[in-house]
Write a protein that holds these residues in place. Structure first.
Motif, PDB file in Angstrom:
ATOM      1  N   ALA A 164       0.834  -1.208   0.000  1.00 12.28           N
ATOM      2  CA  ALA A 164       0.000   0.000   0.000  1.00 12.28           C
ATOM      3  C   ALA A 164       0.870   1.259   0.000  1.00 12.28           C
ATOM      4  O   ALA A 164       0.570   2.234  -0.701  1.00 12.28           O
ATOM      5  CB  ALA A 164      -0.919   0.001   1.218  1.00 12.28           C
ATOM      6  N   ASP A 165       1.956   1.244   0.761  1.00 10.84           N
ATOM      7  CA  ASP A 165       2.875   2.398   0.801  1.00 10.84           C
ATOM      8  C   ASP A 165       3.523   2.615  -0.565  1.00 10.84           C
ATOM      9  O   ASP A 165       3.651   3.763  -1.026  1.00 10.84           O
ATOM     10  CB  ASP A 165       3.959   2.163   1.858  1.00 10.84           C
ATOM     11  N   LEU A 166       3.910   1.526  -1.214  1.00  8.26           N
ATOM     12  CA  LEU A 166       4.534   1.623  -2.528  1.00  8.26           C
ATOM     13  C   LEU A 166       3.548   2.167  -3.558  1.00  8.26           C
ATOM     14  O   LEU A 166       3.881   3.083  -4.327  1.00  8.26           O
ATOM     15  CB  LEU A 166       5.037   0.248  -2.970  1.00  8.26           C
ATOM     16  N   ILE A 167       2.350   1.624  -3.564  1.00 14.23           N
ATOM     17  CA  ILE A 167       1.334   2.072  -4.522  1.00 14.23           C
ATOM     18  C   ILE A 167       1.020   3.547  -4.323  1.00 14.23           C
ATOM     19  O   ILE A 167       0.860   4.307  -5.288  1.00 14.23           O
ATOM     20  CB  ILE A 167       0.049   1.225  -4.383  1.00 14.23           C
ATOM     21  N   SER A 168       0.938   3.969  -3.075  1.00 11.07           N
ATOM     22  CA  SER A 168       0.659   5.380  -2.774  1.00 11.07           C
ATOM     23  C   SER A 168       1.736   6.286  -3.359  1.00 11.07           C
ATOM     24  O   SER A 168       1.440   7.384  -3.847  1.00 11.07           O
ATOM     25  CB  SER A 168       0.568   5.567  -1.254  1.00 11.07           C
ATOM     26  N   GLU A 169       2.970   5.817  -3.361  1.00 10.62           N
ATOM     27  CA  GLU A 169       4.077   6.649  -3.840  1.00 10.62           C
ATOM     28  C   GLU A 169       4.159   6.699  -5.366  1.00 10.62           C
ATOM     29  O   GLU A 169       4.574   7.713  -5.935  1.00 10.62           O
ATOM     30  CB  GLU A 169       5.400   6.147  -3.258  1.00 10.62           C
ATOM     31  N   ILE A 170       3.775   5.620  -6.038  1.00 10.28           N
ATOM     32  CA  ILE A 170       3.916   5.590  -7.499  1.00 10.28           C
ATOM     33  C   ILE A 170       2.601   5.850  -8.226  1.00 10.28           C
ATOM     34  O   ILE A 170       2.573   5.963  -9.456  1.00 10.28           O
ATOM     35  CB  ILE A 170       4.493   4.236  -7.977  1.00 10.28           C
ATOM     36  N   ASN A 171       1.506   5.949  -7.487  1.00 12.95           N
ATOM     37  CA  ASN A 171       0.183   6.044  -8.095  1.00 12.95           C
ATOM     38  C   ASN A 171       0.001   7.276  -8.975  1.00 12.95           C
ATOM     39  O   ASN A 171      -0.793   7.267  -9.911  1.00 12.95           O
ATOM     40  CB  ASN A 171      -0.890   6.035  -6.999  1.00 12.95           C
ATOM     41  N   SER A 172       0.728   8.329  -8.690  1.00 12.07           N
ATOM     42  CA  SER A 172       0.556   9.582  -9.441  1.00 12.07           C
ATOM     43  C   SER A 172       1.234   9.544 -10.805  1.00 12.07           C
ATOM     44  O   SER A 172       1.045  10.447 -11.622  1.00 12.07           O
ATOM     45  CB  SER A 172       1.113  10.758  -8.628  1.00 12.07           C
ATOM     46  N   ASN A 173       2.025   8.501 -11.059  1.00 11.66           N
ATOM     47  CA  ASN A 173       2.739   8.394 -12.338  1.00 11.66           C
ATOM     48  C   ASN A 173       2.099   7.277 -13.183  1.00 11.66           C
ATOM     49  O   ASN A 173       2.360   6.099 -12.955  1.00 11.66           O
ATOM     50  CB  ASN A 173       4.217   8.097 -12.105  1.00 11.66           C
ATOM     51  N   PRO A 174       1.269   7.632 -14.177  1.00 11.33           N
ATOM     52  CA  PRO A 174       0.566   6.611 -14.972  1.00 11.33           C
ATOM     53  C   PRO A 174       1.484   5.802 -15.884  1.00 11.33           C
ATOM     54  O   PRO A 174       1.083   4.757 -16.405  1.00 11.33           O
ATOM     55  CB  PRO A 174      -0.424   7.443 -15.798  1.00 11.33           C
ATOM     56  N   ASP A 175       2.705   6.262 -16.096  1.00 12.83           N
ATOM     57  CA  ASP A 175       3.627   5.553 -16.981  1.00 12.83           C
ATOM     58  C   ASP A 175       4.360   4.403 -16.292  1.00 12.83           C
ATOM     59  O   ASP A 175       5.030   3.614 -16.951  1.00 12.83           O
ATOM     60  CB  ASP A 175       4.668   6.531 -17.564  1.00 12.83           C
ATOM     61  N   ILE A 176       4.220   4.337 -14.980  1.00 12.27           N
ATOM     62  CA  ILE A 176       4.893   3.280 -14.223  1.00 12.27           C
ATOM     63  C   ILE A 176       4.108   1.978 -14.342  1.00 12.27           C
ATOM     64  O   ILE A 176       2.896   1.947 -14.163  1.00 12.27           O
ATOM     65  CB  ILE A 176       5.041   3.670 -12.732  1.00 12.27           C
ATOM     66  N   PHE A 177       4.821   0.906 -14.658  1.00  9.38           N
ATOM     67  CA  PHE A 177       4.189  -0.417 -14.698  1.00  9.38           C
ATOM     68  C   PHE A 177       4.220  -1.008 -13.295  1.00  9.38           C
ATOM     69  O   PHE A 177       5.258  -1.023 -12.627  1.00  9.38           O
ATOM     70  CB  PHE A 177       4.940  -1.340 -15.660  1.00  9.38           C
ATOM     71  N   TYR A 178       3.077  -1.493 -12.849  1.00 11.29           N
ATOM     72  CA  TYR A 178       3.007  -2.150 -11.544  1.00 11.29           C
ATOM     73  C   TYR A 178       1.947  -3.241 -11.593  1.00 11.29           C
ATOM     74  O   TYR A 178       0.836  -3.030 -12.057  1.00 11.29           O
ATOM     75  CB  TYR A 178       2.638  -1.168 -10.435  1.00 11.29           C
ATOM     76  N   THR A 179       2.291  -4.394 -11.126  1.00  5.31           N
ATOM     77  CA  THR A 179       1.318  -5.453 -10.904  1.00  5.31           C
ATOM     78  C   THR A 179       1.853  -6.365  -9.816  1.00  5.31           C
ATOM     79  O   THR A 179       3.074  -6.434  -9.592  1.00  5.31           O
ATOM     80  CB  THR A 179       1.034  -6.259 -12.194  1.00  5.31           C
ATOM     81  N   SER A 180       0.974  -7.052  -9.144  1.00  8.52           N
ATOM     82  CA  SER A 180       1.418  -7.956  -8.080  1.00  8.52           C
ATOM     83  C   SER A 180       0.465  -9.138  -7.980  1.00  8.52           C
ATOM     84  O   SER A 180      -0.688  -9.081  -8.428  1.00  8.52           O
ATOM     85  CB  SER A 180       1.478  -7.225  -6.729  1.00  8.52           C
ATOM     86  N   SER A 181       0.956 -10.212  -7.407  1.00  8.16           N
ATOM     87  CA  SER A 181       0.126 -11.386  -7.153  1.00  8.16           C
ATOM     88  C   SER A 181       0.583 -12.015  -5.849  1.00  8.16           C
ATOM     89  O   SER A 181       1.769 -11.987  -5.521  1.00  8.16           O
ATOM     90  CB  SER A 181       0.229 -12.398  -8.305  1.00  8.16           C
ATOM     91  N   LYS A 182      -0.371 -12.545  -5.104  1.00 10.00           N
ATOM     92  CA  LYS A 182      -0.074 -13.119  -3.792  1.00 10.00           C
ATOM     93  C   LYS A 182      -0.468 -14.583  -3.770  1.00 10.00           C
ATOM     94  O   LYS A 182      -1.593 -14.943  -4.098  1.00 10.00           O
ATOM     95  CB  LYS A 182      -0.823 -12.359  -2.704  1.00 10.00           C
ATOM     96  N   GLY A 183       0.499 -15.430  -3.445  1.00  8.53           N
ATOM     97  CA  GLY A 183       0.234 -16.843  -3.294  1.00  8.53           C
ATOM     98  C   GLY A 183       0.110 -17.208  -1.824  1.00  8.53           C
ATOM     99  O   GLY A 183      -0.076 -16.340  -0.972  1.00  8.53           O
ATOM    100  N   VAL A 184       0.238 -18.475  -1.537  1.00 12.74           N
ATOM    101  CA  VAL A 184       0.134 -18.934  -0.149  1.00 12.74           C
ATOM    102  C   VAL A 184       1.340 -18.501   0.660  1.00 12.74           C
ATOM    103  O   VAL A 184       1.219 -18.041   1.803  1.00 12.74           O
ATOM    104  CB  VAL A 184      -0.004 -20.468  -0.103  1.00 12.74           C
ATOM    105  N   SER A 185       2.531 -18.601   0.067  1.00  7.48           N
ATOM    106  CA  SER A 185       3.744 -18.287   0.825  1.00  7.48           C
ATOM    107  C   SER A 185       4.618 -17.223   0.168  1.00  7.48           C
ATOM    108  O   SER A 185       5.599 -16.792   0.759  1.00  7.48           O
ATOM    109  CB  SER A 185       4.582 -19.553   1.034  1.00  7.48           C
ATOM    110  N   GLU A 186       4.243 -16.790  -1.054  1.00  8.32           N
ATOM    111  CA  GLU A 186       5.053 -15.803  -1.763  1.00  8.32           C
ATOM    112  C   GLU A 186       4.189 -14.694  -2.346  1.00  8.32           C
ATOM    113  O   GLU A 186       3.021 -14.903  -2.683  1.00  8.32           O
ATOM    114  CB  GLU A 186       5.835 -16.460  -2.911  1.00  8.32           C
ATOM    115  N   THR A 187       4.803 -13.533  -2.465  1.00  9.51           N
ATOM    116  CA  THR A 187       4.175 -12.394  -3.130  1.00  9.51           C
ATOM    117  C   THR A 187       5.114 -11.885  -4.213  1.00  9.51           C
ATOM    118  O   THR A 187       6.311 -11.692  -3.962  1.00  9.51           O
ATOM    119  CB  THR A 187       3.889 -11.247  -2.136  1.00  9.51           C
ATOM    120  N   ASN A 188       4.565 -11.697  -5.401  1.00 10.48           N
ATOM    121  CA  ASN A 188       5.362 -11.155  -6.503  1.00 10.48           C
ATOM    122  C   ASN A 188       4.980  -9.703  -6.762  1.00 10.48           C
ATOM    123  O   ASN A 188       3.793  -9.366  -6.767  1.00 10.48           O
ATOM    124  CB  ASN A 188       5.145 -11.955  -7.786  1.00 10.48           C
TER     125      ASN A 188
END
Length: 234
Positions: free
Chosen positions: A119-143
Motif C-alpha cells: 500500500a505504501d509503494l502504490i501510494s508513492e507511485i500512483n501519481s505516475n501513470p507511466d509506471i508499470f506495476y502489478t502484483s500477485s499473492k500466493g500462499v507463501s510468496e508475493t510477486n
C-alpha cells in the motif's frame, strides 16, 4: 444375489474399458502428441505401432493395430473440432497486445506486514501513470513487478521483508481476450504450447477474466510477441 451384483458391476467396468477409451487416455497424457494429432501431422500407423505394447498391458490382452488406427482417426476428427475450430475462433478475435520492457520481478515471502508495504509503494507511485506495476499473492510468496525506474522504491519499502528472488531485464506482453475465453477450454494451453515450442521461458503469468500478462526476458520478447500475434492468423 450378492455375487451376481459383483459380477454385473465387474462386467460394466470391463465394458467401459474399450480400445477407444484407452487410446484417448494415452493421448491425453502426452500434450504435444495431442496437439500434433489434432493437426493431422502424425502417421497414425507408425503411432499405433509404438502404442501397442502399452495398450496391450492396459487392455489386458492383445489389441489389434487396425483397431488402434481407427480409434486414433476418430479421436483426431473430434480433436480437430474441439481444439482447432473453437479455439481458432477465439484466437482470431484476440484484442490489443501490449508490450512493456525494462521490468523487474521481485519475490518476497508472505508476512503480516507485506500488504502494508504494498500500500505504501502504490501510494508513492500512483501519481505516475507511466509506471508499470502489478502484483500477485500466493500462499507463501508475493510477486511485485514494476518498471525498472522505481525498483529503488520497492527496495526501500520492502527492505525489512524477506526477498526470495529478484529478476531484472524482463518484459511483459499483455493480451486482451474475447469474453468467450471463459467458456472454451484449452485457450491458455493452446497459447502457452506455442510459446513452449519456440523455447520461450515464461517467468510469470498474471491474468484477469479477459486478459493475461506473461513476463519474459527482454531477449525473448520479440519472438514471444510474434508467436502471440501470429495466433490471429490461424
Amino acid at each position: 444375489m450378492f455375487f451376481i451384483s459383483i459380477f454385473v458391476a465387474s462386467l460394466k467396468h470391463t465394458k467401459m474399458k474399450t480400445v477407444s477409451s484407452i487410446v484417448e487416455n494415452y493421448i491425453k497424457t502426452k500434450p504435444f502428441l495431442l496437439s500434433a494429432l489434432s493437426q493431422n501431422i502424425i502417421n497414425l500407423t507408425s503411432l499405433s505401432r509404438n502404442m501397442m505394447t502399452e495398450l496391450d498391458s492396459e487392455f489386458g490382452k492383445e489389441v489389434k493395430q487396425g483397431a488402434i488406427v481407427m480409434a486414433l482417426k476418430r479421436l483426431s476428427v473430434d480433436l480437430d473440432f474441439r481444439l482447432n475450430h473453437k479455439i481458432s475462433k477465439v484466437m482470431k478475435n484476440l484484442g490489443e497486445i501490449t508490450v512493456r520492457s525494462s521490468l523487474i520481478d521481485y519475490t518476497f515471502a508472505v508476512s503480516s506486514t507485506i500488504l502494508t508495504k504494498q500500500a505504501d509503494l502504490i501510494s508513492e507511485i500512483n501519481s505516475n501513470p507511466d509506471i508499470f506495476y502489478t502484483s500477485s499473492k500466493g500462499v507463501s510468496e508475493t510477486n511485485i513487478i514494476v518498471s525498472q525506474s522505481v525498483g529503488h522504491l520497492v527496495e526501500k519499502h520492502f527492505s525489512a521483508e524477506k526477498q526470495i528472488q529478484k529478476l531484472e531485464n524482463l518484459a511483459s506482453i499483455t493480451v486482451k481476450l474475447p469474453k468467450e475465453n471463459t467458456v472454451i477450454p484449452g485457450i491458455y494451453y493452446f497459447i502457452f504450447q506455442r510459446l513452449a515450442w519456440e523455447g520461450i521461458i515464461i517467468n510469470e503469468v498474471i491474468s484477469t477474466s479477459n486478459e493475461f500478462t506473461i513476463l519474459v526476458s527482454d531477449d525473448e520478447v520479440d519472438i514471444a510477441f510474434k508467436v502471440i500475434k501470429d495466433l490471429k492468423l490461424l
